[in-house]
Design a protein around this motif. Structure first.
Motif, PDB file in Angstrom:
ATOM      1  N   TRP A  34       2.492  -8.301  -2.218  1.00 38.83           N
ATOM      2  CA  TRP A  34       1.460  -8.981  -1.442  1.00 38.83           C
ATOM      3  C   TRP A  34       1.783 -10.453  -1.215  1.00 38.83           C
ATOM      4  CZ3 TRP A  34      -2.110  -7.668   1.825  1.00 38.83           C
ATOM      5  CH2 TRP A  34      -2.534  -6.341   1.859  1.00 38.83           C
ATOM      6  N   TYR A 136      -6.991 -12.259  -4.069  1.00 31.85           N
ATOM      7  CA  TYR A 136      -6.976 -10.808  -3.835  1.00 31.85           C
ATOM      8  C   TYR A 136      -6.418 -10.111  -5.064  1.00 31.85           C
ATOM      9  CZ  TYR A 136      -5.852  -6.231  -1.867  1.00 31.85           C
ATOM     10  OH  TYR A 136      -5.764  -4.879  -1.639  1.00 31.85           O
ATOM     11  N   PRO A 138      -4.919  -6.608  -5.889  1.00 28.59           N
ATOM     12  CA  PRO A 138      -4.459  -5.354  -5.286  1.00 28.59           C
ATOM     13  C   PRO A 138      -4.617  -4.142  -6.204  1.00 28.59           C
ATOM     14  CG  PRO A 138      -2.581  -6.660  -5.996  1.00 28.59           C
ATOM     15  CD  PRO A 138      -3.798  -7.506  -6.231  1.00 28.59           C
ATOM     16  N   LEU A 141      -8.705  -3.870  -6.186  1.00 28.05           N
ATOM     17  CA  LEU A 141      -9.138  -3.906  -4.783  1.00 28.05           C
ATOM     18  C   LEU A 141     -10.392  -4.757  -4.610  1.00 28.05           C
ATOM     19  CD1 LEU A 141      -8.488  -0.169  -3.837  1.00 28.05           C
ATOM     20  CD2 LEU A 141      -7.035  -2.149  -3.373  1.00 28.05           C
ATOM     21  N   THR A 142     -10.290  -5.997  -5.060  1.00 29.51           N
ATOM     22  CA  THR A 142     -11.362  -6.968  -4.863  1.00 29.51           C
ATOM     23  C   THR A 142     -10.812  -8.180  -4.124  1.00 29.51           C
ATOM     24  OG1 THR A 142     -10.946  -8.039  -7.000  1.00 29.51           O
ATOM     25  CG2 THR A 142     -12.574  -6.251  -6.950  1.00 29.51           C
ATOM     26  N   TRP A 173     -11.762  -6.044   5.646  1.00 27.02           N
ATOM     27  CA  TRP A 173     -12.028  -5.767   4.240  1.00 27.02           C
ATOM     28  C   TRP A 173     -13.203  -4.834   4.067  1.00 27.02           C
ATOM     29  CZ3 TRP A 173     -10.120  -5.422  -0.255  1.00 27.02           C
ATOM     30  CH2 TRP A 173     -10.941  -5.412  -1.391  1.00 27.02           C
ATOM     31  N   GLN A 177     -11.132  -0.562  -0.757  1.00 32.34           N
ATOM     32  CA  GLN A 177      -9.989  -0.171   0.063  1.00 32.34           C
ATOM     33  C   GLN A 177      -8.983  -1.321   0.107  1.00 32.34           C
ATOM     34  OE1 GLN A 177     -11.031   1.388   3.915  1.00 32.34           O
ATOM     35  NE2 GLN A 177     -12.759   2.571   3.109  1.00 32.34           N
ATOM     36  N   GLU A 178      -7.725  -0.987   0.403  1.00 26.48           N
ATOM     37  CA  GLU A 178      -6.689  -2.011   0.422  1.00 26.48           C
ATOM     38  C   GLU A 178      -6.935  -3.009   1.550  1.00 26.48           C
ATOM     39  OE1 GLU A 178      -2.176  -1.781  -0.579  1.00 26.48           O
ATOM     40  OE2 GLU A 178      -2.371  -1.278   1.545  1.00 26.48           O
TER      41      GLU A 178
END
Length: 238
Positions: A34, A136, A138, A141-142, A173, A177-178
């Motif tokens: 990322w 972020y 990953p 997922l927040t 967003w 979810q990614e």
């Protein structure tokens, strides 16, 4: 004769500013992935603007004669030229701080020491002029974001389809979810593999168009030959 007051530069000896903060750039492959995606896509966005500097894991020293520094996972400085730097020494950059910072979380950010480090980063960014700050995770997922209001970084209430005022990028967003990011022109942020696949597909499409054009030319040549065999000059105007 009037004596001029001594400046700090004349009083204090210069110190050494290490280029590394001693911490690894990332703890795992997902965090690193990322960091690279965000940094490289921002580089692509501003490739033709010589006065936008984008960096990943670069030590930022906001104040001369101190070792207080932070190395954002990704940072963007508007109004500063591209180029090599061992660190971002703000007094050598027209005293312009980076305006946007990204942090990508890893498991080590979530223990007590990691939380303390994040709190320290937040205070640093708030104190020294970051205008937009995004975190972020990953794995969980927040996504969180803050925007400067006066001398404070205040939370962005909803990151759903948030558009960065400075970068113009859109955060697509949905909780759980990614994260998906989009450039101002609507193009998605892509990994280097996806970018290469896109390039290869473009090359294939160009080749196919060239093949179709060549086939059309050959058909036209064959038709012209048949017309000439019938005593008709295809170049004559009717």
């Amino acid at each position: 004769m009037t004596l001029q007051p001594l400046t700090q530069e004349a009083i204090a000896p210069e110190i050494d500013y290490p280029d590394s903060d001693g911490n690894p750039m990332s703890d795992n492959t997902e965090q690193f992935r990322w960091i690279v995606i965000i940094k490289e896509n921002l580089e692509i966005m501003y490739a033709n603007d010589p006065n936008v500097f984008v960096a990943g894991d670069l030590a930022w020293y906001p104040v001369r004669y101190t070792l207080r520094r932070m190395a954002p996972d990704v940072m963007v400085a508007f109004g500063r030229p591209k180029g090599r730097r061992g660190s971002y020494k703000q007094w050598l950059e027209d005293n312009i701080p980076p305006q946007v910072a990204f942090e990508i979380l890893s498991p080590s950010n979530k223990d007590s020491r990691g939380i303390d480090a994040l709190d320290e980063k937040f205070t640093f960014y708030e104190t020294y002029g970051i205008q937009e700050y995004y975190i972020y995770d990953p794995d969980d997922l927040t996504l969180e974001g803050w925007q400067r209001q006066g001398d404070r970084l205040t939370p962005i209430v909803s990151m759903s389809n948030w558009v960065s005022p400075l970068l113009g990028i859109r955060f697509d967003w949905v909780a759980g979810q990614e994260l998906k990011l989009f450039r101002p022109d609507g193009q998605p942020f892509l990994s280097t593999i996806e970018l290469d696949q896109q390039l290869q597909q473009s090359k294939i499409q160009v080749w196919q168009e060239q093949q179709r054009a060549e086939q059309e030319r050959k058909r036209a040549d064959r038709l012209a030959e048949r017309l000439r065999a019938l005593g008709i000059d295809p170049d004559d105007e009717f």
